[in-house]
Design an enzyme around this catalytic site. Structure first.
Site, PDB file in Angstrom:
ATOM      1  N   ASN A 140       2.368   1.510   4.367  1.00 33.31           N
ATOM      2  CA  ASN A 140       2.682   0.261   5.073  1.00 33.31           C
ATOM      3  C   ASN A 140       2.416   0.360   6.571  1.00 33.31           C
ATOM      4  O   ASN A 140       3.140  -0.189   7.391  1.00 33.31           O
ATOM      5  CB  ASN A 140       4.121  -0.173   4.797  1.00 33.31           C
ATOM      6  CG  ASN A 140       4.434  -1.603   5.233  1.00 33.31           C
ATOM      7  OD1 ASN A 140       5.514  -1.873   5.734  1.00 33.31           O
ATOM      8  ND2 ASN A 140       3.514  -2.513   5.038  1.00 33.31           N
ATOM      9  N   CYS A 196      -1.324   0.630   7.457  1.00 30.94           N
ATOM     10  CA  CYS A 196      -2.744   0.264   7.588  1.00 30.94           C
ATOM     11  C   CYS A 196      -3.071  -0.990   6.780  1.00 30.94           C
ATOM     12  O   CYS A 196      -3.070  -2.099   7.307  1.00 30.94           O
ATOM     13  CB  CYS A 196      -3.666   1.397   7.133  1.00 30.94           C
ATOM     14  SG  CYS A 196      -3.682   2.859   8.175  1.00 30.94           S
ATOM     15  N   ARG A 197      -3.366  -0.797   5.507  1.00 33.54           N
ATOM     16  CA  ARG A 197      -3.901  -1.881   4.685  1.00 33.54           C
ATOM     17  C   ARG A 197      -2.927  -3.022   4.417  1.00 33.54           C
ATOM     18  O   ARG A 197      -3.280  -4.184   4.589  1.00 33.54           O
ATOM     19  CB  ARG A 197      -4.449  -1.339   3.369  1.00 33.54           C
ATOM     20  CG  ARG A 197      -5.669  -0.459   3.561  1.00 33.54           C
ATOM     21  CD  ARG A 197      -6.096   0.191   2.277  1.00 33.54           C
ATOM     22  NE  ARG A 197      -5.052   1.111   1.817  1.00 33.54           N
ATOM     23  CZ  ARG A 197      -5.045   1.699   0.635  1.00 33.54           C
ATOM     24  NH1 ARG A 197      -5.998   1.445  -0.237  1.00 33.54           N
ATOM     25  NH2 ARG A 197      -4.092   2.535   0.306  1.00 33.54           N
ATOM     26  N   SER A 198      -1.708  -2.710   3.989  1.00 34.02           N
ATOM     27  CA  SER A 198      -0.802  -3.817   3.652  1.00 34.02           C
ATOM     28  C   SER A 198      -0.372  -4.623   4.883  1.00 34.02           C
ATOM     29  O   SER A 198      -0.332  -5.852   4.799  1.00 34.02           O
ATOM     30  CB  SER A 198       0.394  -3.353   2.824  1.00 34.02           C
ATOM     31  OG  SER A 198       1.187  -2.410   3.490  1.00 34.02           O
ATOM     32  N   ASP A 200      -9.664   2.601   1.802  1.00 32.63           N
ATOM     33  CA  ASP A 200      -8.519   3.172   2.506  1.00 32.63           C
ATOM     34  C   ASP A 200      -8.956   3.809   3.819  1.00 32.63           C
ATOM     35  O   ASP A 200      -9.494   4.925   3.833  1.00 32.63           O
ATOM     36  CB  ASP A 200      -7.814   4.205   1.635  1.00 32.63           C
ATOM     37  CG  ASP A 200      -6.492   4.656   2.235  1.00 32.63           C
ATOM     38  OD1 ASP A 200      -6.230   4.368   3.424  1.00 32.63           O
ATOM     39  OD2 ASP A 200      -5.716   5.296   1.516  1.00 32.63           O
ATOM     40  N   CYS A 213       0.875  -1.180   0.000  1.00 33.81           N
ATOM     41  CA  CYS A 213       0.000   0.000   0.000  1.00 33.81           C
ATOM     42  C   CYS A 213       0.909   1.226   0.000  1.00 33.81           C
ATOM     43  O   CYS A 213       2.109   1.103  -0.262  1.00 33.81           O
ATOM     44  CB  CYS A 213      -0.984  -0.013   1.173  1.00 33.81           C
ATOM     45  SG  CYS A 213      -0.255   0.229   2.809  1.00 33.81           S
TER      46      CYS A 213
END
Length: 151
Positions: A11, A13-15, A123, A8
């Site tokens: 690096n 939150c999402r990934s 996101d 993401c």
């Protein structure tokens, strides 16, 4: 061993959520020794920072502890190191293609392309909706794992 890198922007939150969700799914499937899972960000803005607290709390709600994870930036050498590089959104995919000079081996994909509803993972940095991100990531990781293990 299949090596997967989730990507993401920052690096935090999402990934990392995808990294730890996938690790959890693999462990529960009894396949831990068959995979190496990691995550990175296309930006260096968050380099060295831990998982963002609301993302960490969402993982902990589901019994997944991301302790020790710190953000790292995607490197050119990651293309050769990993079998699959999985972007959270289209802009991450474009950044990876620029860094790697394309995708000659077909390793770059978006996570939700492994679901019945291809698109970008919500996101939570902007929306603050970590539940929507959790749903997207969980569904994408399930689809990705099914795709890999059915072959």
């Amino acid at each position: 061993m299949t090596k997967i890198l989730f990507v993401c922007l920052g690096n935090i939150c999402r990934s990392p959520m995808a990294e730890f969700v996938m690790r959890d799914m693999i462990e529960k499937s009894g396949l831990s020794g068959e995979f190496h899972i990691a995550s990175a960000g296309t930006s260096n803005e968050e380099y060295g920072n831990p998982v963002y607290p609301p993302a960490r709390r969402k993982l902990l709600e589901h019994g997944i502890d991301p302790a020790g994870k710190t953000a790292r930036q995607l490197q050119r050498g990651d293309y050769q190191e990993y079998d699959l590089l999985i972007a959270m959104e289209q802009s991450n995919l474009r950044s990876m293609e620029r860094l790697f000079g394309g995708d000659p081996e077909g390793k770059l994909h978006r996570l939700l392309d492994y679901t019945g509803r291809p698109g970008d993972v919500a996101d939570p940095w902007y929306t603050r909706d970590f539940e929507a991100a959790w749903r997207d990531i969980s569904e994408g990781c399930r689809g990705l794992l099914e795709s890999i293990t059915k072959n």
